[in-house]
Design a protein around this motif. Structure first.
Motif, PDB file in Angstrom:
ATOM      1  N   ASP A  98     -13.641  -7.133   2.047  1.00  0.00           N
ATOM      2  CA  ASP A  98     -12.494  -6.811   2.906  1.00  0.00           C
ATOM      3  C   ASP A  98     -12.586  -5.356   3.312  1.00  0.00           C
ATOM      4  OD1 ASP A  98      -8.865  -7.062   2.485  1.00  0.00           O
ATOM      5  OD2 ASP A  98     -10.105  -6.565   4.208  1.00  0.00           O
ATOM      6  N   ALA A  99     -12.854  -5.116   4.612  1.00  0.00           N
ATOM      7  CA  ALA A  99     -13.033  -3.748   5.077  1.00  0.00           C
ATOM      8  C   ALA A  99     -11.752  -2.957   5.087  1.00  0.00           C
ATOM      9  CB  ALA A  99     -13.627  -3.745   6.480  1.00  0.00           C
ATOM     10  N   GLU A 100     -10.509  -3.623   5.148  1.00  0.00           N
ATOM     11  CA  GLU A 100      -9.246  -2.919   5.174  1.00  0.00           C
ATOM     12  C   GLU A 100      -8.807  -2.483   3.777  1.00  0.00           C
ATOM     13  OE1 GLU A 100      -8.951  -5.448   8.870  1.00  0.00           O
ATOM     14  OE2 GLU A 100      -8.653  -6.175   6.881  1.00  0.00           O
ATOM     15  N   ASN A 101      -9.715  -2.775   2.600  1.00  0.00           N
ATOM     16  CA  ASN A 101      -9.303  -2.417   1.245  1.00  0.00           C
ATOM     17  C   ASN A 101      -9.225  -0.909   1.093  1.00  0.00           C
ATOM     18  OD1 ASN A 101      -8.567  -2.764  -1.370  1.00  0.00           O
ATOM     19  ND2 ASN A 101     -10.627  -3.100  -2.155  1.00  0.00           N
ATOM     20  N   LEU A 102      -8.091  -0.390   0.633  1.00  0.00           N
ATOM     21  CA  LEU A 102      -7.857   1.043   0.579  1.00  0.00           C
ATOM     22  C   LEU A 102      -8.269   1.651  -0.745  1.00  0.00           C
ATOM     23  CD1 LEU A 102      -4.368   1.176   2.269  1.00  0.00           C
ATOM     24  CD2 LEU A 102      -6.540   1.858   3.231  1.00  0.00           C
ATOM     25  N   ALA A 103      -8.162   0.926  -1.811  1.00  0.00           N
ATOM     26  CA  ALA A 103      -8.508   1.458  -3.122  1.00  0.00           C
ATOM     27  C   ALA A 103      -9.201   0.366  -3.909  1.00  0.00           C
ATOM     28  CB  ALA A 103      -7.268   1.953  -3.867  1.00  0.00           C
ATOM     29  N   ASN A 104     -10.092   0.763  -4.801  1.00  0.00           N
ATOM     30  CA  ASN A 104     -10.838  -0.220  -5.567  1.00  0.00           C
ATOM     31  C   ASN A 104      -9.988  -0.875  -6.647  1.00  0.00           C
ATOM     32  OD1 ASN A 104     -13.174   0.284  -4.139  1.00  0.00           O
ATOM     33  ND2 ASN A 104     -13.785   1.947  -5.489  1.00  0.00           N
ATOM     34  N   THR A 105      -8.812  -0.327  -6.906  1.00  0.00           N
ATOM     35  CA  THR A 105      -8.010  -0.830  -8.014  1.00  0.00           C
ATOM     36  C   THR A 105      -6.964  -1.844  -7.595  1.00  0.00           C
ATOM     37  OG1 THR A 105      -6.504   1.047  -7.778  1.00  0.00           O
ATOM     38  CG2 THR A 105      -8.335   1.300  -9.300  1.00  0.00           C
ATOM     39  N   ASN A 106      -6.410  -1.748  -6.385  1.00  0.00           N
ATOM     40  CA  ASN A 106      -5.268  -2.601  -6.055  1.00  0.00           C
ATOM     41  C   ASN A 106      -5.633  -4.084  -6.019  1.00  0.00           C
ATOM     42  OD1 ASN A 106      -6.707  -2.650  -3.652  1.00  0.00           O
ATOM     43  ND2 ASN A 106      -5.300  -1.267  -2.600  1.00  0.00           N
ATOM     44  N   SER A 107      -6.876  -4.425  -5.690  1.00  0.00           N
ATOM     45  CA  SER A 107      -7.278  -5.825  -5.672  1.00  0.00           C
ATOM     46  C   SER A 107      -7.591  -6.351  -7.070  1.00  0.00           C
ATOM     47  CB  SER A 107      -8.501  -6.017  -4.771  1.00  0.00           C
ATOM     48  OG  SER A 107      -9.577  -5.229  -5.230  1.00  0.00           O
ATOM     49  N   MET A 108      -7.602  -5.471  -8.082  1.00  0.00           N
ATOM     50  CA  MET A 108      -7.889  -5.889  -9.455  1.00  0.00           C
ATOM     51  C   MET A 108      -6.633  -5.983 -10.319  1.00  0.00           C
ATOM     52  SD  MET A 108     -11.178  -3.460 -10.215  1.00  0.00           S
ATOM     53  CE  MET A 108     -12.441  -3.187  -8.985  1.00  0.00           C
ATOM     54  N   LEU A 109      -5.456  -5.814  -9.723  1.00  0.00           N
ATOM     55  CA  LEU A 109      -4.215  -5.782 -10.488  1.00  0.00           C
ATOM     56  C   LEU A 109      -3.356  -6.998 -10.173  1.00  0.00           C
ATOM     57  CD1 LEU A 109      -3.283  -2.013  -9.927  1.00  0.00           C
ATOM     58  CD2 LEU A 109      -4.626  -3.001 -11.787  1.00  0.00           C
ATOM     59  N   ASN A 110      -2.622  -7.479 -11.178  1.00  0.00           N
ATOM     60  CA  ASN A 110      -1.657  -8.544 -10.955  1.00  0.00           C
ATOM     61  C   ASN A 110      -0.304  -7.946 -10.584  1.00  0.00           C
ATOM     62  OD1 ASN A 110      -0.490  -7.671 -13.392  1.00  0.00           O
ATOM     63  ND2 ASN A 110      -1.681  -9.142 -14.587  1.00  0.00           N
ATOM     64  N   VAL A 111       0.703  -8.796 -10.428  1.00  0.00           N
ATOM     65  CA  VAL A 111       2.004  -8.337  -9.953  1.00  0.00           C
ATOM     66  C   VAL A 111       2.620  -7.315 -10.911  1.00  0.00           C
ATOM     67  CG1 VAL A 111       4.372  -9.059  -9.478  1.00  0.00           C
ATOM     68  CG2 VAL A 111       2.461 -10.416  -8.629  1.00  0.00           C
ATOM     69  N   LYS A 112       2.558  -7.592 -12.195  1.00  0.00           N
ATOM     70  CA  LYS A 112       3.144  -6.683 -13.180  1.00  0.00           C
ATOM     71  C   LYS A 112       2.452  -5.328 -13.150  1.00  0.00           C
ATOM     72  CE  LYS A 112       4.217  -6.324 -18.111  1.00  0.00           C
ATOM     73  NZ  LYS A 112       4.127  -7.005 -19.437  1.00  0.00           N
ATOM     74  N   GLU A 113       1.127  -5.343 -13.102  1.00  0.00           N
ATOM     75  CA  GLU A 113       0.370  -4.093 -13.081  1.00  0.00           C
ATOM     76  C   GLU A 113       0.573  -3.333 -11.772  1.00  0.00           C
ATOM     77  OE1 GLU A 113      -3.311  -5.672 -15.922  1.00  0.00           O
ATOM     78  OE2 GLU A 113      -3.409  -5.830 -13.736  1.00  0.00           O
ATOM     79  N   LEU A 114       0.693  -4.070 -10.657  1.00  0.00           N
ATOM     80  CA  LEU A 114       0.938  -3.418  -9.375  1.00  0.00           C
ATOM     81  C   LEU A 114       2.303  -2.734  -9.354  1.00  0.00           C
ATOM     82  CD1 LEU A 114      -0.500  -6.028  -6.843  1.00  0.00           C
ATOM     83  CD2 LEU A 114      -1.260  -3.663  -7.113  1.00  0.00           C
ATOM     84  N   ASN A 115       3.323  -3.391  -9.888  1.00  0.00           N
ATOM     85  CA  ASN A 115       4.656  -2.781  -9.945  1.00  0.00           C
ATOM     86  C   ASN A 115       4.648  -1.501 -10.793  1.00  0.00           C
ATOM     87  OD1 ASN A 115       6.187  -4.548  -8.310  1.00  0.00           O
ATOM     88  ND2 ASN A 115       6.279  -6.050  -9.953  1.00  0.00           N
ATOM     89  N   TYR A 116       3.958  -1.546 -11.902  1.00  0.00           N
ATOM     90  CA  TYR A 116       3.871  -0.373 -12.770  1.00  0.00           C
ATOM     91  C   TYR A 116       3.121   0.762 -12.062  1.00  0.00           C
ATOM     92  CZ  TYR A 116       2.672   2.566 -16.776  1.00  0.00           C
ATOM     93  OH  TYR A 116       2.508   3.631 -17.626  1.00  0.00           O
ATOM     94  N   THR A 117       2.000   0.417 -11.416  1.00  0.00           N
ATOM     95  CA  THR A 117       1.211   1.437 -10.710  1.00  0.00           C
ATOM     96  C   THR A 117       1.979   2.014  -9.536  1.00  0.00           C
ATOM     97  OG1 THR A 117      -0.802   0.243 -11.327  1.00  0.00           O
ATOM     98  CG2 THR A 117      -0.996   1.873  -9.589  1.00  0.00           C
TER      99      THR A 117
END
Length: 479
Positions: free
Chosen positions: A254-273
């Motif tokens: 996905d060329a529009e991916n902004l960070a290497n981490t956001n696609s590796m996180l679930n909902v709980k981890e994304l909310n915390y981040t």
């Protein structure tokens, strides 16, 4: 479950499975073409390539699943209508909503499964995928550098004339352009030969150069001396460069991916981040505004306080008149220096804040996309099922045309929304849900028209005014 529900569900599931396998194979081929430059000519065995493709498969599900549901719905209900099975159902008092009821339950379960898949499997697979690519670079260091072209690695641009050795670790004719912190090429290194050394237990790839020399531009402090363009030249018998493997081959499907981490996180981890990123962003804004205020308020005051000609409590109508002639030039120089300094700080801070905001938007988009895929499954079913009942065509002809057209619109709007949301021109919520918002009225309209046995386009509404006009014209001509 009644016989009719089992029959409809069985027909749909059979069509769904066949379409899913075909579409998934097509998208896998697309992935192969995306990574063909990374896989070809790297001495990778068959097992590594298969593992590479398997780990990239989960990320394709959000693309394949909605399109599969759309096409399977059009084909299934189009086939029912074409073979007059819907007519038999309606004559028995079974409406379209009743016929769709068993499939609604199945699609709801599938939507929930899609959300769980996007929330748990895809982040884990993405993490394993990126680490697997890094491990390939550890086992096969030659993957990091291709022959005859410049390869960007960290702050280095490396070109190699020829590679040799079992793993391509022996290099001949090495040219390196090294960038400084500002991104300018200030150092050129050339070596007759080199060697790549790596270990599976280390994230560091070593490039050892032999028998070479380097040129480094020197930037003097005085501006007048910069025009002479001084440089330093040195020679070496052995020179070692350490490179971070975690940044090698950092290419994403996905060329529009902004960070290497956001696609590796679930909902709980994304909310915390997101909570941490948002707090840091707000603190940076407060710190920046306080810094600019202090610079603007105190710099001139401090310089003026050092001058006895100007008092703190003086009310000045014309500041220029009360400043001594000898101090005017110095004060203008100080003011110009303060303006240039503030301008540089503003531009640097603006760039940093924009990157942080873009990172926050990327995490918000990743969060919303997990829910969008679940809703997209429902949306495509309520577009495909009524559309199939209206067009009354099954098979792989007309249904594919409608399905591809609708999916292209959905995917284009989704990509466009994500792009402008990443740049903060639109809220991430609207950017993620824009395609669903646009196509939801279409699903409602098609469901309404199919339920009330109304065609896709009521031609009488279009042709009736022309018929009346033609009749009036012919009557007047006869008279």
């Amino acid at each position: 479950m009644k016989i009719l529900d089992r029959y409809i569900l069985k027909t749909f599931v059979t069509t769904f499975t066949s379409v899913f396998v075909i579409l998934f194979f097509i998208f896998i081929m697309q992935t192969v073409w995306l990574f063909i430059a990374e896989l070809a000519g790297k001495d990778l065995d068959f097992f590594l390539i298969i593992k590479f493709l398997i780990l990239s498969m989960p990320k394709l599900v959000p693309l394949v699943l909605p399109l599969t549901i759309l096409l399977a719905s059009i084909m299934t209900f189009g086939d029912f209508a074409e073979n007059y099975e819907f007519a038999a159902m309606k004559s028995s008092g079974i409406s379209l909503q009743r016929a769709m009821r068993s499939l609604m339950v199945f699609i709801l379960m599938l939507s929930f499964a899609a959300f769980m898949f996007a929330n748990n499997v895809i982040p884990y697979a993405q993490y394993k995928f990126d680490n697997f690519r890094r491990n390939i670079a550890q086992v096969k260091p030659a993957m990091a550098i291709a022959e005859g072209q410049f390869n960007s690695i960290n702050n280095l641009n490396i070109k190699v004339d020829k590679k040799s050795g079992e793993k391509g670790e022996k290099l001949t004719g090495v040219t390196i352009h090294k960038k400084n912190n500002l991104g300018d090429n200030t150092t050129v290194i050339q070596a007759k030969r080199g060697e790549l050394l790596s270990s599976e237990q280390s994230n560091i790839l070593q490039l050892v150069l032999y028998d070479g020399h380097s040129y480094e531009d020197i930037i003097p402090k005085k501006y007048e001396e910069r025009k002479k363009m001084p440089f330093a030249k040195s020679t070496f018998e052995k020179y070692t460069i350490n490179m971070d493997l975690s940044k090698l081959n950092n290419v994403d499907v996905d060329a529009e991916n902004l960070a290497n981490t956001n696609s590796m996180l679930n909902v709980k981890e994304l909310n915390y981040t997101l909570d941490s990123l948002d707090n840091n962003y707000k603190r940076d804004i407060v710190s920046y505004t306080e810094n600019i205020y202090q610079r603007a308020a105190n710099s001139v005051l401090i310089n003026f306080q050092n001058n006895s000609a100007i008092k703190k409590d003086t009310i000045v109508n014309d500041l220029v008149k009360i400043i001594p002639e000898g101090d005017k030039t110095r004060i203008l120089e100080i003011a110009n220096s303060n303006i240039m300094s503030s301008r540089t700080v503003i531009n640097d801070t603006k760039f940093g804040l924009e990157n942080k905001k873009r990172n926050i938007n990327g995490h918000l988009l990743a969060l919303h996309e997990k829910f969008v895929i679940a809703y997209a499954c429902l949306l495509m079913f309520f577009i495909g099922a009524p559309l199939g009942a209206i067009i009354r065509k099954g098979g792989l002809g007309l249904p594919i045309v409608f399905a591809i057209l609708i999916f292209i619109i959905f995917h284009f709007i989704n990509t466009f929304g994500r792009k402008i949301a990443q740049d903060d021109s639109l809220s991430p919520f609207l950017g993620s849900w824009m395609s669903s918002i646009v196509l939801t009225p279409l699903a409602i309209l098609l469901t309404y028209r199919a339920t009330n046995d109304i065609g896709l386009i009521n031609m009488d509404v279009i042709l009736l005014p022309f018929q009346k006009l033609f009749q009036k014209f012919t009557k007047s001509k006869k008279k």
